[in-house]
Design an enzyme around this catalytic site. Structure first.
Site, short mmCIF file in Angstrom:
data_model
loop_
_atom_site.label_atom_id
_atom_site.label_comp_id
_atom_site.label_asym_id
_atom_site.label_seq_id
_atom_site.Cartn_x
_atom_site.Cartn_y
_atom_site.Cartn_z
CE LYS A 1 41.83 32.77 43.82
NZ LYS A 1 42.10 34.11 43.27
NE ARG B 1 34.75 41.59 41.03
CZ ARG B 1 35.75 42.08 40.31
NH1 ARG B 1 35.50 42.86 39.27
NH2 ARG B 1 37.00 41.82 40.64
N1 BES Z 1 40.06 36.30 46.59
C1 BES Z 1 40.60 36.87 45.41
C2 BES Z 1 41.51 38.07 45.69
C3 BES Z 1 42.74 37.79 46.49
C4 BES Z 1 43.96 37.66 45.86
C5 BES Z 1 42.70 37.73 47.85
C6 BES Z 1 45.10 37.45 46.59
C7 BES Z 1 43.84 37.52 48.59
C8 BES Z 1 45.04 37.38 47.97
C9 BES Z 1 39.47 37.33 44.48
O1 BES Z 1 38.30 36.59 44.55
C10 BES Z 1 39.99 37.22 43.09
O2 BES Z 1 40.35 36.15 42.71
N2 BES Z 1 40.04 38.33 42.36
C11 BES Z 1 40.51 38.33 41.02
C12 BES Z 1 39.62 39.25 40.21
C13 BES Z 1 39.82 39.15 38.74
C14 BES Z 1 39.44 37.80 38.23
C15 BES Z 1 38.97 40.22 38.06
C16 BES Z 1 41.94 38.80 41.01
O3 BES Z 1 42.31 39.66 41.82
O4 BES Z 1 42.71 38.31 40.22
ZN ZN Z 2 38.35 34.84 43.35
#
Ligand code: BES
Ligand code: ZN
Ligand code: ZN
Length: 497
Positions: A275, A349
């Protein structure tokens, strides 16, 4: 922790009397009585000062010996008294009272229900909302500063003036509130102080307190039973993953089992698909789903309803080291489906896939998963509404009803065929874990649904709602404990569909 004691129709000594006041509504008997003692000065004041009746305005009036209560808190209701359809507004108003009694360090307060709502049938609901709001509004984030977290003096006695005995209802509401606060505590806890094994310890404490059956599946056993998806995510971290299982059996037979599956990602760096650095620290909240499940289990364990509930929490960190999961890797989940990992940041997931399979194996007949799953859900719904995906409208409508009662909004996303097809876009595996940005919350939800395999299931994406960046009457900045109340509300009266 403070205690709630409530008494009824009994003139106990209290420092503060709380009375609702409206502009035009039928005046409450209490208001009229107090007005008489004050020689009509109150109704005079109400005419002159519009602020007194403004919705959400709290005005303190010192009684200077004219009443045994030293202070009156007048709570502005707006035009008229509230109906119980306005339970969200009542929750707000009672929370405003909660904040004020805390600020004033009041230990004994009394409240007159008929001044807020004249529908006598709903006194019990009002009492529940009162207990809940008092607990929620008093929550403070624990910190680690040198001088902090002093034990604050707080309400030890609440007298409710009601026509029926509502003590139980107020206490139930209070349990719901403090269980939400417990979930908030978990979400707010830094990642180094809440690792997967710390989360397992929390579950053990709950199990001990409520006599739940508990099972913590360790890494070696996961390898044996093929929890390949959870293991793949955990591979990049030095912290061992845990599959946490709590069982509450309220019925004689282990049937009609409601399975609660919560995402327990104690820190999400994104893994190799790392991230960006802004707000990365907030990713300690990625176990908000697990916290919601544990909070709900605390309600269930306290109230002991005649239902069967199974909680399953896959817990892991998502970090990156030399053994970490890589984009392009193909993994095999517990139910045998293979997954091509296009993005290691779509890890929730993956761990939930094995959580769902395991919950089914342990007898869950209905599944609710709750997870901080996608950033996309907050693009769609903001931070006030939880996104839902389902394979069963009946279960969905039960969740909706439960959520409307608690004021935690839920909105269901569509699941038309093309969304399903987006998951099947890997050339080398059954499923693609990250089919792209389009409909991100729907495909994420449906991915988890692949592991429900026909079992009625509802998915709740709380990535937008689990954390608030602004303070409100019901809680401070930080973890919200969202879905504790909805899931508990659903679970305690759950009889299947
Ligand atoms: N934990 C994150 C989602 C999240 C984002 C939670 C902001 C709380 C606040 C999740 O694991 C994630 O990173 N999801 C990705 C999915 C994508 C890579 C398909 C996302 O939402 O960008
Ligand atoms: Zn994630
Ligand atoms: Zn995550």
């Amino acid at each position: 922790m403070f205690e709630i004691k409530t008494r009824f129709n009994q003139h106990t000594h209290h420092e503060v009397l709380v009375v609702g006041i409206s502009e035009k509504g039928v005046d409450s008997e209490t208001f009229l009585k107090i007005d008489e003692i004050f020689n009509g000065e109150l109704s005079e004041l109400r005419k002159k000062n519009r602020k007194l009746t403004k919705r959400g305005e709290l005005t303190k009036i010192y009684t200077l010996g004219r009443l045994s209560t030293k202070v009156l808190y007048f709570v502005g209701l707006g035009e008229k008294q509230l109906s119980v359809e306005e339970s969200n507004e009542l929750r707000e108003l009672f929370a405003i009272v909660g904040k004020q009694v805390k600020q004033d360090r009041v230990s004994r307060m009394a409240i007159v229900f008929e001044s807020f709502c004249r529908e006598k049938d709903f006194e019990a609901t009002l009492a529940f909302i009162l207990g809940e709001s008092i607990a929620l509004s008093s929550y403070k984030v624990f910190d680690y500063k040198e001088k902090s977290n002093e034990v604050e003096m707080f309400l030890s006695d609440i007298t409710m003036y009601t026509s029926t005995d509502c003590k139980n209802d107020a206490e139930k509401g209070f349990v719901s509130g403090i269980s939400t606060n417990y979930a908030r505590d978990l979400v707010n806890r830094p990642g180094n102080l809440l690792t997967p094994s710390d989360l397992a310890d929390e579950a053990s404490i709950l199990a001990r307190n409520h006599e739940f059956e508990i099972d913590i599946i360790e890494k070696a056993e996961m390898e044996q039973i093929g929890m390949g998806a959870l293991l793949a995510v955990a591979a990049g971290s030095d912290q061992a993953p845990k599959m946490i299982v709590l069982k509450y059996q309220g019925k004689e037979e282990w049937t009609n089992v409601l399975g609660l599956v919560g995402k327990g990602l104690t820190f999400d760096s994104g893994g190799i698909s790392i991230k960006s650095r802004e707000n990365l620290h907030q990713m300690k909240m990625d176990m908000g789903g697990a916290a919601a499940v544990l909070g709900a289990m605390n309600v269930i364990g306290t109230l002991k309803p005649t239902v069967n509930v199974l909680a399953v929490i896959p817990a892991s960190e998502n970090l990156l080291n030399g053994s970490a999961l890589k984009p392009g890797d193909v993994i095999r989940s517990m139910n045998g489906k293979t997954i091509e990992v296009r993005n290691t940041d779509a890890e929730g997931r993956l761990i939930l896939a094995d959580g769902m399979t395991y919950a089914k194996q342990l007898g869950a007949n209905y599944l609710i998963d709750v997870a901080t799953l996608t950033g996309a859900v907050s693009v769609a719904l903001g931070d006030c509404t939880t996104g839902a995906v389902t394979n069963n409208q009946e279960l969905m409508s039960k969740v909706m009803k439960a959520s409307l009662e608690t004021g935690e909004w839920v909105w269901e996303f569509p699941t038309y065929k093309p969304y399903h097809e987006m998951l099947r876009t890997s050339d080398v595996a059954d499923l693609n874990n990250a089919p792209g940005r389009l409909a991100g919350s729907i495909t994420a939800g449906l991915f988890i649904g692949e592991f429900a395999e026909g079992t009625p299931w509802v998915h709740l994406d709380i990535a937008g709602t689990a954390w608030q960046t602004k303070e409100n009457n019901l809680g401070p900045i930080g973890g919200t404990g969202v879905m504790v109340r909805t899931i508990a509300n659903l679970a305690i009266k759950f009889e299947g569909i």
